[in-house]
Every structure is written in C-alpha cells, then in structure tokens.
Scaffold this motif. Structure first.
Motif, short mmCIF file in Angstrom:
data_model
loop_
_atom_site.label_atom_id
_atom_site.label_comp_id
_atom_site.label_asym_id
_atom_site.label_seq_id
_atom_site.Cartn_x
_atom_site.Cartn_y
_atom_site.Cartn_z
N SER A 44 -3.47 -75.48 24.71
CA SER A 44 -2.58 -74.33 24.95
C SER A 44 -1.45 -74.72 25.90
N GLN A 45 -1.79 -75.48 26.95
CA GLN A 45 -0.76 -75.94 27.88
C GLN A 45 0.25 -76.85 27.19
N LEU A 46 -0.23 -77.66 26.25
CA LEU A 46 0.67 -78.52 25.49
C LEU A 46 1.66 -77.70 24.69
N GLY A 47 1.17 -76.63 24.07
CA GLY A 47 2.06 -75.75 23.32
C GLY A 47 3.12 -75.14 24.23
N ARG A 56 7.63 -84.28 30.42
CA ARG A 56 6.68 -85.00 31.26
C ARG A 56 5.27 -84.42 31.07
N ALA A 57 5.18 -83.08 31.11
CA ALA A 57 3.89 -82.43 30.90
C ALA A 57 3.38 -82.68 29.49
N VAL A 58 4.29 -82.68 28.51
CA VAL A 58 3.90 -82.96 27.13
C VAL A 58 3.22 -84.32 27.03
N TRP A 62 -0.65 -84.57 26.06
CA TRP A 62 -0.94 -85.28 24.82
C TRP A 62 -1.84 -86.48 25.09
N GLY A 63 -1.60 -87.15 26.22
CA GLY A 63 -2.44 -88.28 26.60
C GLY A 63 -3.89 -87.86 26.81
N LEU A 64 -4.10 -86.70 27.43
CA LEU A 64 -5.46 -86.20 27.63
C LEU A 64 -6.17 -85.95 26.31
#
Length: 222
Positions: A44-47, A56-58, A62-64
């Motif tokens: 959800s945070q990725l969206g 940066r957050a993406v 995505w890495g997680l």
C-alpha cells in the motif's frame, strides 16, 4: 479434524511467530520505521509513493517486496514442499535465517536500507518454511489469516457448528507468540538498539539445532 499435530509443529510455530514479532518491531522502531515481516502495508505504501512521485521511497519499498519474495524463493529451493514433515531441510533454512538477521544488525546500525532488506528476506524465508499441516494453516510472520480463522470459529460457534479446535488453538498460539515477541523486541530495542536482533537470530539458530537433534532422535526411534 481430529488429526493430532506433532509437538514440534506447535513449538516451532510459537517460537517462529515470536521471532517475527521481534524482527518486525525492530523494523518499525528503526530509522526507516518500516514493517519487514509482512508486505501488505508495504505494498500500500508503494502505491502511495508511486502516486506521490517519491521515487526514493519507491526504491526502498520495492526492495523490501523483492527481498521478502527472494527469501520465500530460497525456502522453496531448500524445502521443495508445501507440507510440514520431518526430513525436510528446515535446519538449513533456520541457519540461513539466523545468518541474515545477524548480517542485518551492522547494516541497520549504519542506517543502510540493506539492513531492512536482509530482515525482510529472513522473514520471507521463515514464512515460506511452513504452509500447511493436515489442513492447519501455519503462517508465522503475519496475523491476518490467524485472526480470520478465529473470527470464522466464533461465527461457527454462534451458529452451533462444530469448532475446529486444533486450528483455532494454533491461531491463538501464533497470535500470542507474535505479540509476545513484539513486546520483548520493543524492550530489547529500547535498551540495546539494533543488537535486539541478536535475540531472534540466536533463537532461530537454536531452533535449527534443536530441529536437527529432534529429527535424528525421531529417526533413531524408528
């Protein structure tokens, strides 16, 4: 539903849910304040990050997701089955999980996202190790399914339908283990910072050793 779960399944489920609770709390309290034991919130945070253009957050989120999936993939390569049974390579998987958590400590201390990625990979590996045993769903790094099972059981009780007590008991124990692990993990983090991950790392390493010893004892009995 009268099939009896082996003792090692009960003990393993509670121990591993405690491990996940500790690791996830460290992820939340750490510099990124990020869950690492389950990927629903992270997705959800990725969206949101994509919609907001926070690249940066993406990248981090995505890495997680990738790290968790790689951990699960590694479990699939090692164990090669979806059913819990003695003889599978759980000892090796637990040893790798322990190593990943140990590696995460200095990375977290250096404020590097790689610490969260190593912890997420460890959780993905753990969660994929155990899926089903005789119809009882075993998930140790997130609780949505456990609370769902408890809700279904309550609905059955209100309708006078037979209760699947083994499944409900297992769900309750996993929830309790995860909560207890979270409490312990938070206390350890307040006192020892990222060295708190030593506790779940040692616990998974010890669980791997105990599992191998139990496996050898079970073979000797037969």
């Amino acid at each position: 539903m009268g099939i009896r779960l082996p003792t090692w399944v009960w003990i393993g489920a509670v121990a591993l849910s405690s491990v996940a609770g500790m690791v996830n709390v460290v992820g939340f309290l750490g510099f990124e304040h990020q869950a690492v034991s389950h990927m629903t919130g992270s997705t959800s945070q990725l969206g949101m990050a994509i919609a907001q253009g926070d690249w940066r957050a993406v990248g981090h989120l995505w890495g997680l997701l990738v790290a968790f999936s790689l951990g699960a993939m590694l479990s699939g390569l090692l164990i090669q089955d979806s059913a819990l049974q003695l003889g599978r390579r759980y000892g090796v998987a637990l040893a790798i999980e322990s190593a990943l958590l140990l590696v995460a400590i200095p990375l977290f201390e250096q404020q590097q996202i790689w610490g969260a990625l190593a912890a997420a990979m460890a959780c993905g590996l753990q969660n994929a190790m155990a899926t089903t045993f005789s119809g009882a769903v075993v998930r140790t790094t997130h609780l949505s399914g456990m609370f769902t099972d408890l809700g279904i059981g309550l609905g059955h009780l209100l309708r006078g339908l037979p209760l699947q007590m083994r499944r409900l008991t297992l769900s309750g124990l996993i929830i309790s283990g995860f909560l207890g692990g979270g409490i312990v993990g938070a206390w350890l983090f307040m006192h020892f910072r990222y060295d708190a991950l030593l506790a779940p790392a040692l616990l998974t390493g010890l669980a791997g050793i105990v599992y191998v010893m139990y496996q050898q004892w079970a073979r000797w009995r037969h």
